[in-house]
Every structure is written in C-alpha cells, then in structure tokens.
Design a protein around this motif. Structure first.
Motif, PDB file in Angstrom:
ATOM      1  N   THR A 287       0.850  -1.180   0.000  1.00 15.84           N
ATOM      2  CA  THR A 287       0.000   0.000   0.000  1.00 15.84           C
ATOM      3  C   THR A 287       0.887   1.233   0.000  1.00 15.84           C
ATOM      4  O   THR A 287       1.906   1.252   0.712  1.00 15.84           O
ATOM      5  N   VAL A 288       0.510   2.250  -0.754  1.00 19.88           N
ATOM      6  CA  VAL A 288       1.271   3.496  -0.783  1.00 19.88           C
ATOM      7  C   VAL A 288       0.334   4.645  -0.431  1.00 19.88           C
ATOM      8  O   VAL A 288      -0.729   4.799  -1.039  1.00 19.88           O
ATOM      9  N   GLU A 289       0.730   5.438   0.562  1.00 21.10           N
ATOM     10  CA  GLU A 289      -0.068   6.577   1.005  1.00 21.10           C
ATOM     11  C   GLU A 289      -0.122   7.644  -0.100  1.00 21.10           C
ATOM     12  O   GLU A 289       0.857   7.839  -0.832  1.00 21.10           O
ATOM     13  N   TYR A 290      -1.233   8.336  -0.180  1.00 24.30           N
ATOM     14  CA  TYR A 290      -1.413   9.328  -1.242  1.00 24.30           C
ATOM     15  C   TYR A 290      -0.349  10.419  -1.171  1.00 24.30           C
ATOM     16  O   TYR A 290       0.249  10.789  -2.195  1.00 24.30           O
TER      17      TYR A 290
ATOM     18  N   GLY B 274      -4.755   6.100   0.750  1.00 21.20           N
ATOM     19  CA  GLY B 274      -3.704   5.604  -0.110  1.00 21.20           C
ATOM     20  C   GLY B 274      -4.251   4.681  -1.179  1.00 21.20           C
ATOM     21  O   GLY B 274      -5.474   4.555  -1.358  1.00 21.20           O
ATOM     22  N   TYR B 275      -3.336   4.021  -1.888  1.00 17.50           N
ATOM     23  CA  TYR B 275      -3.722   3.169  -3.004  1.00 17.50           C
ATOM     24  C   TYR B 275      -2.964   1.853  -2.952  1.00 17.50           C
ATOM     25  O   TYR B 275      -1.835   1.776  -2.437  1.00 17.50           O
ATOM     26  N   ARG B 276      -3.615   0.837  -3.511  1.00 18.92           N
ATOM     27  CA  ARG B 276      -2.975  -0.468  -3.653  1.00 18.92           C
ATOM     28  C   ARG B 276      -3.451  -1.082  -4.962  1.00 18.92           C
ATOM     29  O   ARG B 276      -4.451  -0.651  -5.539  1.00 18.92           O
ATOM     30  N   PHE B 277      -2.760  -2.113  -5.422  1.00 20.76           N
ATOM     31  CA  PHE B 277      -3.179  -2.789  -6.634  1.00 20.76           C
ATOM     32  C   PHE B 277      -4.426  -3.627  -6.348  1.00 20.76           C
ATOM     33  O   PHE B 277      -4.587  -4.167  -5.253  1.00 20.76           O
TER      34      PHE B 277
ATOM     35  N   THR C 214       6.449  12.250   8.233  1.00 23.20           N
ATOM     36  CA  THR C 214       5.013  12.097   8.490  1.00 23.20           C
ATOM     37  C   THR C 214       4.260  11.493   7.315  1.00 23.20           C
ATOM     38  O   THR C 214       3.048  11.298   7.383  1.00 23.20           O
ATOM     39  N   LEU C 215       4.956  11.205   6.221  1.00 16.77           N
ATOM     40  CA  LEU C 215       4.277  10.688   5.032  1.00 16.77           C
ATOM     41  C   LEU C 215       3.765   9.258   5.224  1.00 16.77           C
ATOM     42  O   LEU C 215       2.909   8.808   4.458  1.00 16.77           O
ATOM     43  N   VAL C 216       4.301   8.535   6.195  1.00 16.83           N
ATOM     44  CA  VAL C 216       3.856   7.154   6.444  1.00 16.83           C
ATOM     45  C   VAL C 216       3.546   7.013   7.930  1.00 16.83           C
ATOM     46  O   VAL C 216       4.000   7.822   8.747  1.00 16.83           O
ATOM     47  N   PRO C 217       2.779   5.984   8.333  1.00 20.59           N
ATOM     48  CA  PRO C 217       2.498   5.763   9.755  1.00 20.59           C
ATOM     49  C   PRO C 217       3.788   5.632  10.563  1.00 20.59           C
ATOM     50  O   PRO C 217       4.776   5.057  10.097  1.00 20.59           O
ATOM     51  N   ALA C 218       3.754   6.154  11.781  1.00 23.51           N
ATOM     52  CA  ALA C 218       4.970   6.204  12.606  1.00 23.51           C
ATOM     53  C   ALA C 218       5.562   4.824  12.851  1.00 23.51           C
ATOM     54  O   ALA C 218       6.789   4.659  12.865  1.00 23.51           O
ATOM     55  N   ASP C 219       4.711   3.814  13.050  1.00 22.31           N
ATOM     56  CA  ASP C 219       5.249   2.490  13.377  1.00 22.31           C
ATOM     57  C   ASP C 219       5.853   1.780  12.168  1.00 22.31           C
ATOM     58  O   ASP C 219       6.497   0.746  12.311  1.00 22.31           O
ATOM     59  N   GLU C 220       5.663   2.325  10.945  1.00 20.19           N
ATOM     60  CA  GLU C 220       6.254   1.727   9.743  1.00 20.19           C
ATOM     61  C   GLU C 220       7.458   2.503   9.233  1.00 20.19           C
ATOM     62  O   GLU C 220       8.209   2.016   8.393  1.00 20.19           O
TER      63      GLU C 220
END
Length: 1017
Positions: A302-305, A340-343, A377-383
C-alpha cells in the motif's frame, strides 16, 4: 483522493464456494457458543481467497460479529514485523475502543509493541521469555475482547508474513482456550515451495486438531459461466465461456481479466503468457497512469497518497487524472481508510514490478527514501523506520542504508521481533564493508548495540564495531529460535577474535556458544564455559566476568553440584556486587541458595531463596522473581516441606500469568503437581500436571510433564501408560546431556517398569548403570527413591541368595547410600526405609526395622509412602510377630488399604488385600468394633463440631480455611483437628481423610479443589 469509481470486472454475484462458506459460518456459530475457532485458507494466486473472506466478513457482520482484517505488508522484499496483527488490533480499537482499553489495562507498555497507539513501550529485558510474554499477553487480550461478543480476526497473505508474525500466529492457534473468537488466515498455496518459511508453520498447524484447513479449488465451467454473466450483466455466449474457461483454467481472477478484455474488444493478438495477460490493461493506460502504477508497485503493498504525490512529482491535477485512469481500469484501488492506493490484485503488482528495469527500480527506491527522509510524516509512525531502511537498501546506497538498517534493527528489537532484528543485522553486516569508513566511524554502540556489556569506554567516542553487530545477531538468533544461524555467527566471531587481544569479548562469545550448543543438543556446554572461565581468570571484576561465573555456577548446579559450583556462585555474587549488576547478583544468589540446600545447609539456603524472591519483587526484576517461583518451591519439596511450597506456587502461577510468561507458569504447574503428588492429593496433581502439559511448549517442561504422568500411571498400576510416558520423556530429554534431575527419576521409573513387567535383568541393568555413574552432591531427592526402588525390586523378586550378582548389587546400593546426605526428616525416613528394604531383600530384619520406618513417616505428610511402609510392617508382624500382633497388623492393613483406595493406588491396594486375605484379616470392620446400625461418627466418638471439621479436612482445607468456613479461630480449628487425629488413631490429615473415605462418612463430598488453584485459562 478520488470518489469511488465503478468497475465491472468484479462479479456482483458470489460464485461457488458454498461448502467453504458453510464451513466458515459453522466456525462462526461455534465461536458464538464460546468455542474459539481457527482456520487456514489456501489456494493459488487469483483463485478467490480474498473474495471468500470478504463474503464471510459481510455475513459475520450481519450476525453481529466484529470483524478485524489485517494483511501481511510487503515492502520490496521485506515484511513489516507483526503487520497483520497491528492492523487487526487497530481495527478492533476503532470498533471497540472501551473494550480493548479494558482488556489491555495494566499491560499497555508491553502491548504497545504491537499497537503503538496504546502508549510508549517499556525498555524491558531481552531474553527467551520476552517474546513469549508478548505473545501470551496478545492471546489473553483477544480472549478478553471476545469474552462477550463474537470477534473475527482475519489475516491475509501469510506467504508474505515476517517470522515474528508466523511465531505469534502459531502461539495464538496453539493456546487459545476461551472466548468467542474466530482466527482465520489466507496464503498462496502455489508460492509455498519446499524452502518457503511458511511451510514449517503449515505442517505444524496441520498437526493441531483445533485448526481447520481449507484449500480453494479452481472454478468449474458452470461456475465460470455464472461469473462471466455477473461481470457482463448478461448471459455469455457458450463458446466464449468455453474459451475463457480453457484459457483461465478456472482461476477466478484470470476469468475476470479475460472477460473484461473480451468485452472491451482487446483480445486480438493477446499472448497466452500470464504476465502479458496481466500487463495488457496496464499498457493500455495513459503514460502518466502507467508511471503512477510503476511507482505504486515499487512502494509496497500500500502506498499513502501524500507519499505517492511526493515521489511522482506530478502536478496534483495530473496525478488525480492518472489515478482516476488506473482506478477506472481496475488496476488500482483506494485503501479502505481512504488515505492511499494499492493494486487490485497482487499478481498485477508483481507483474508491473517485474517489468521495471534494474536502474529504474533503484531510482524509485532512492526517491522513496529521499522524500520519506525529508518528511517522516508521510507514512504511519510504526512503519517509518522499517520502510526507510528497505528503500535505502534497495536503492543500493550503503552509506545511507547501513545507518537506516541499524535503526530498523533497534526498532525490531524493541518490539521483540527478534527474527526481523536478525535479518536486519545480517543485512547490516552485508553492508558493513561497502559503507564508507567515515559513516561507520560515526556509529556508536550506545545507539545500536546492547547485547555485549558496556566495556567502560567513552560512549561518545567509541565507534561501533563489526563484532558488536555479531553479538547482537547471535543473541537475536537465540531469542527467535534461529539457533543454527546464531551458532554460525558465534563461531565466526570467535575466529575473528583469535588474533584480537580482547579476552572479555572472547569469553562473552564462548558463553553464547555454550548456551547454543546446549539448546541444540550438541553437548553439555561445559567445555565452552571452561574456556570462558579460563579467559576471565585473573582479570579485574567486570559484568562479563560476573556473567561467566554465574553461567558456570548454574551449569554446575544442574550437572555437577559441589565445592566448585559453590565457589563459582560466591564469586559471581561478589563480582556482580562490585560492578553493580543487580540482576546477575540476584541470579547468582539464587543459585547459591539452591546449592546450600542441596549440600545440607537447609535453613540458610532457604532463607537466601526467600530473600532473593522478596527483593526481586520489591525491585521489580521479573526474570529473577519468576526463577524464584520455580526454584524456591522445588527446594522446599526436596526437603519434604511440600505444604509450605503450595501457597508460593499459587502466587507464582498468578505472577507468571500477569506477566504473560506461559513457559514459567508451566514450570510452576509442574512443581505444583509434584508437591500435590507427595501430599497424597493425586487428583489435584493430575489436573496440575495437565495444565503444565497444555501450557508449556519447551523441551524441559514437556519432558517433566511426561515424567510426572509416568509416575502417576505407575502408582496407579497402568504399566502401558507408564511405558508410553517414559518413552516420551526420554524423547524430550534424550538429546540433552544427563542432568541428574532428569536422568535419575527416569532411571527409577525404568527400573520399576521393568520389574513390573517381569524383566528383572533389565531392571538391574538400569540400576547398575546409574550406580556406575554415581550420584553427585545434592542429588539426594532423586537418589534415595532410586536406591529404594532398586532394593524393593530385589526384595519382591524373592530370588535365591545365590542368584549371580544379586548380593553384589545389594552391597553396591548400601555403599551408595552411605555417601548421600540425610540431614532432614524426609531424607532420614528414606534412609531408614532403604535399610529395611535391603534387610528384607537379604531375608533378614523384622518388625523392629519397619516400625522405626513407619514412625519416621508418621511425622511427615507423605500418606502414600506411609501406607507402603505400614503394609511392610504388617507383613513383618504377620510373618514373625505371632498371634498377639494380628490386631496391630489388621489395623495397619486397614489404614494402608484406605489410603490406597483414596488415591487410586491399585497395586498397593491389591498387595494389601492379598496379604489380608492370606492372613484372613478383614479390611472393612465396623468402626472400633461398633455394633451394626451404629452411626460411624458416633462410634468414633466425634462431636458434631468435629464431624464438621473432619468433612473440611477430607476436602483438603487448611486450618485457616476451616476457621473461615465454620466461623471459629484458626487455633480452635487446630485443636479440633488434633482431637480428630487422636480419636481416629492416625498421624496426619491425609490419613484422616482416607479413613473418612473408607468408612463412607461423607459420600457426597469429593475432595477436589482442595487447593484453590488458579484456573488454567
């Protein structure tokens, strides 16, 4: 973000899978009734696993269940630790915030390793129990959340799962006991090749009767026809159905792709390769949409927008248009959270990713890393840390990748994801030489390494060494169960250290090697510890020195207790105090306490153990406290103070459960079973033993559980079960070195079993081998029963005195006994018993020897042993005592028979009954010669209050519990108990209960639950 875009490639009609859906719905119904359910759903890529889960989730939601979905996340070739569980718990928190908070209350710091929203994680200790504690707390959390409502936890794409996720799932499916919970997981069956890491887990779960496994087959031609009709909203041409069925081979995803392609008229010229089939619609997109698809393919599952926008570098309107085209073509989907988006299907993502050029892939990963580094901040903190490490690594930039990978390894360690920590550390070692020297010199051990103790150097100037990484990797490998990899790393480190003047670091690695060799069954570990001890000898005190001595003392305590072990423990305590390492100090003091007790210094040793336990609890050092809850009761049992050990073990079970440490809890249950067995509370011992077997997973606890089962089966006369459990125990301990605590009890069981099956030569051979090895100091708790069994076997054999080797064996038993310490009443009683048995075997001795033995056991709470010695005394009286001793013998036989009946000790009961029959002595006369019809209680001279007290004594209650039940003082209860014992003519509470049982005084009372044991759940 886009508004929902309609697509027609997904059939609105759910086709086929009626049997599978029925199985899932049946599992839901069972879970709703309070029976946890576990299911695995396998099938090839595209066969319809996700659609089945979605349909089931919708049905479960309609029936009032809470559904939490979690998927294994793939970033490049990396999996995020615990990703599916974190996602599922996050979903549960959104759906049931108050319930989840209540279920996690008091354990937020630990559970935050899986769900960071619960708060900050504690630093904590990293040992074999750390991950088990997290797993146990997670299982109990889910059970509590599902206590009052049905909860479905669905984990998708296990074929991408990280090792920590696999370990947690395995633990969960093995230990779930209560709750209205359904746990299901999906995986690609066609991806599971021989060396795939998921394969061993699937094999393990197949052996669990509680796990159901579904394999999804491909669709039939009729089902394909119905699927196409649903997609096209019209009946398809039969020829078209035949063509699509033939080309798709019934794979639901390929049916969708081919149906849409045919409908849109783009089938002409399409090749038959699956990859081309998957790419054809991507290549039909506008160039900007193809570019976005390639970026999403390399970004992860998954990729955040916002991340996508930063990497794509397109104007927002252009990006939106590109996304609209990709979503409209059903290539991409918006995530459920809308961020976000995923295939649409991972097969398409893989095809697009495989189509990237090598340089293109590196460039995209670099771009991802750069924008994420610029804006975390572009992705969740735990990732964040893990994804950044993956992007830099796949960008092939060692200077950036090495620090990022090390950061990720620290994060993995903090989450107890030791498998991922090991993988990242191995990646860091791979990058080490390629990274510029100035980058390596800026790294500090304080930031990345904690396994090897601080050397006392300036932490601000001392650079991180390659050996520091090896130390971290060796410990991580041991903690996650990858002991072979850890051993290879340890051996390599020692080779690198051969020319290095660093004896402390070499000693530390030798200790690690000892632990690994022992756990792999490659030896006892003693040689490695000797090398470590030689390396630190003569050096100033240090933490490594104290740790080496503690391991040496612990090894010696288990295998060769004596002066050397005692000296090592004393030095370990002294050194730990000098350098201020409190945990090592308390560990060493605990070893010292055990050695003191075993050496015969009972009171000082027990005082030390009590103090260590209390100090560990006061100072909140759980690892030491938990060891104390195992060792202190064990030593109390060893010296015959079984009743004193019981409340400590109750407390220990609760403490272990609070800390989520099921292995330690299982050890305490095993010790509890042993003490209850000694106290004549065999049914309770059986339940405690079963609890240990259900909870414990380690080799030690399973072997101990099997040995206890064999012990109980032998005493109850089930020789076949004794043999099965003895073989199981040997299977668990067979690859281990011969520690006396394992070897001597199993030898005693082997001697007794061989004798019971009429194999006297085998029984003698087992005993002779044990005598050849000798008994180390401190082994008296195991040596006395073994020698006693050997002597009793010879006495029962009634072989001629001239039997070859018999006299020699008896003399060897007698000589061995002279070397065993007997400084407490229980050992002294066994000494007297052994002497009487040896005389019986030699055709000598008489009632006087057995009377002395009976008197010794009457002062102890060992009803089974007392009954056995009373039987022997009665036998001696009837043989040599004359007619005037018949009444005394009859009373001894009645008491022994009552205990045997109460315990279910059939062999003893049969022996007593046989002797009584031969001597024509009744075993069940009226009490004290009372006339027929007399109330047995009145005939015994008991008052109504004493009757009430006897009922509670028969139920196993203590004086304090009796006082609470009858609203009297404990002192008054004690007086009543003493009066009852005198009137019944017995010496202990267990015998009083046996008399009450024999006379049927309280037929409705079952002495179960005499101990208020915590429930196993």
């Amino acid at each position: 973000m886009l508004a929902p875009v309609e697509n027609r490639s997904v059939s609105p009609v759910f086709v086929g899978r009626a049997d599978e859906l029925a199985t899932l719905n049946d599992a839901l119904a069972r879970a709703a009734a309070g029976e946890p359910q576990a299911l695995l759903i396998g099938g090839e890529a595209g066969v319809g696993k996700t659609r089945l889960v979605e349909e089931f989730a919708t049905a479960a939601d309609r029936r009032g269940a809470v559904v939490a979905l979690g998927g294994c996340v793939e970033i490049g070739a990396d999996g995020l630790p615990f990703a599916p569980f974190s996602t599922a718990l996050r979903a549960l928190r959104r759906a049931l915030p108050d319930d989840l908070a209540a279920a996690a209350a008091g354990q937020e710091e630990e559970l935050a390793r899986l769900l960071p929203e619960l708060g900050e994680t504690s630093g904590g200790r990293h040992d074999e129990e750390s991950m088990a504690r997290l797993f146990e707390l997670t299982a109990r959390l889910l059970e509590r959340v599902a206590a009052d409502r049905t909860v479905v936890v669905a984990l998708e794409d296990l074929h991408w799962s990280d090792a920590s996720t696999r370990h947690l799932l395995s633990y969960l499916l093995r230990t779930l006991r209560t709750g209205r919970l359904v746990v299901l997981a999906t995986y690609r069956a066609d991806d599971i090749h021989r060396r795939h890491p998921l394969r061993p887990l699937l094999a393990e779960l197949d052996r669990l009767r509680t796990v159901r496994r579904l394999e999804l087959a491909r669709l039939t031609r009729d089902e394909v026809g119905r699927q196409i009709a649903g997609i096209l909203a019209a009946e398809p041409d039969p020829a078209q159905v035949d063509d699509i069925f033939e080309r798709s081979d019934g794979n639901a995803f390929f049916v969708e792709e081919l149906a849409v392609a045919a409908h849109e008229g783009c089938c002409t010229g399409l090749t038959d390769t699956l990859r081309d089939l998957l790419l054809v619609r991507v290549e039909a997109l506008p160039e900007s949409a193809q570019k976005v698809a390639r970026i999403v393919a390399e970004g992860g599952s998954t990729v955040e927008y916002r991340l996508l926008a930063a990497v794509a570098r397109l104007a927002e309107d252009d990006l939106i248009e590109a996304l609209r085209a990709a979503v409209g073509a059903n290539i991409l989907l918006a995530t459920p959270a809308g961020d976000g988006y995923r295939f649409r299907h991972s097969l398409v993502r893989e095809a697009v990713g495989d189509d990237l050029l090598p340089g293109e892939r590196s460039r995209l990963n670099r771009r991802y890393a750069e924008v994420l580094e610029a804006d975390p901040t572009l992705v969740p903190a735990d990732e964040r840390v893990t994804r950044l490490a993956s992007y830099w690594y796949h960008a092939h930039d060692p200077a950036k990748a090495l620090p990022a990978v090390l950061d990720a390894s620290v994060t993995a360690r903090s989450r107890h994801a030791y498998s991922e920590q090991l993988r990242l550390l191995e990646r860091a070692m791979e990058l080490w030489d390629a990274a510029p020297e100035d980058v390596r010199n800026r790294l500090r051990p304080l930031d990345y390494a904690e396994a090897y103790p601080a050397c006392g150097c300036d932490p601000d100037t001392t650079p991180l060494r390659y050996l520091d990484l090896m130390a971290e990797a060796a410990v991580a490998g041991r903690l996650c169960g990858e002991r072979e990899r850890a051993l290879k790393i340890t051996k390599r480190a020692l080779r690198l250290l051969e020319d290095d003047d660093d004896p402390l670091r070499r000693a530390w690695f030798w200790v690690q090697r000892s632990r690994l060799v022992r756990s792999l069954g490659r030896g006892s570990g003693r040689e490695e510890l000797t090398t470590a001890q030689d390396l630190v000898r003569g050096l100033p005190p240090s933490e490594v020195h104290a740790e080496v001595l503690t391991h040496v003392a612990n090894w010696s305590m288990l295998h060769a207790p004596g002066p050397d072990a005692y000296a090592a423990a004393e030095h370990a305590v002294e050194y730990a105090r000098m350098v201020g390492v409190r945990e090592i100090e308390l560990d060493a003091r605990q070893i010292l306490g055990v050695l003191m007790v075993d050496a015969g210094h009972v009171e000082p040793g027990l005082t030390e153990l009590y103090e260590v336990k209390d100090q560990a609890l006061t100072e909140n050092i759980p690892s030491v406290a938990l060891n104390a809850y195992v060792n202190l009761p064990s030593e109390l049992e060893a010296v015959g103070r079984s009743r004193e050990a019981l409340p400590i073990m109750e407390e220990g079970i609760a403490y272990a459960r609070r800390h989520g440490l099921s292995e330690t809890e299982a050890w305490v249950w095993g010790n509890l079973a042993e003490s209850l067995l000694s106290l004549g509370r065999w049914d309770e011992a059986d339940r405690a033993c079963a609890a240990a077997g259900r909870i414990g997973q380690g080799v030690g606890i399973r072997g101990g559980h099997a040995a206890l089962r064999a012990e109980l089966a032998l005493a109850r006369g089930d020789l076949a079960e004794t043999g099965r459990q003895l073989a199981a125990a040997h299977g668990y301990f067979g690859s281990q070195d011969r520690a006396p605590q394992h070897d001597l009890p199993l030898t005693r069981l082997a001697v007794a079993l061989a004798a019971g099956e009429g194999r006297l030569p085998d029984a003698r051979a087992h005993l002779a081998r044990a005598l050849d090895r000798g008994f180390p100091p401190g082994a008296q708790r195991y040596a006395w029963p073994l020698l006693l069994t050997g002597a009793a076997v010879e006495g029962d054999a009634r072989a001629p005195a001239a039997d070859p080797g018999r006299a020699e064996l008896l003399e060897r038993i007698r000589e061995a006994a002279k070397k065993i310490v007997a400084v407490v009443p229980v050992w002294q009683a066994h000494d007297l018993w052994l002497r009487a048995e040896l005389l019986r075997a030699e055709g000598r001795g008489g009632p006087g020897d057995w009377a002395e033995t009976v008197t010794a056991f009457e002062a102890l709470e060992r009803p089974y042993d007392l009954a056995r010695t009373r039987y022997r005394l009665a036998e001696a009286l009837l043989t040599e005592g004359g007619d005037d001793e018949r009444d005394r013998a009859a009373e001894l036989l009645r008491l022994a028979h009552a205990v045997a009946a109460h315990l279910g000790a059939r062999p003893l009961g049969d022996e007593v009954a046989g002797l009584a029959q031969r001597a024509r002595l009744p075993l069940t006369p009226g009490p004290r010669g009372a006339p027929a019809g007399t109330d047995p209680v009145e005939a015994l001279g008991l008052t109504s209050r004493e009757r009430d007290v006897l009922r509670l004594v028969s139920a196993g209650r203590t004086n304090r519990q009796i006082a609470e039940a009858l609203f009297i003082s404990p002192k008054t209860a004690s007086v009543h108990v003493s009066n009852i014992l005198g009137k019944l003519g017995v010496s202990g509470r267990g015998e009083a209960a046996a008399v009450a049982h024999r006379l049927g005084l309280f037929p409705a009372e079952v002495p179960a639950g005499a101990l208020r044991m915590p429930p196993v759940g």
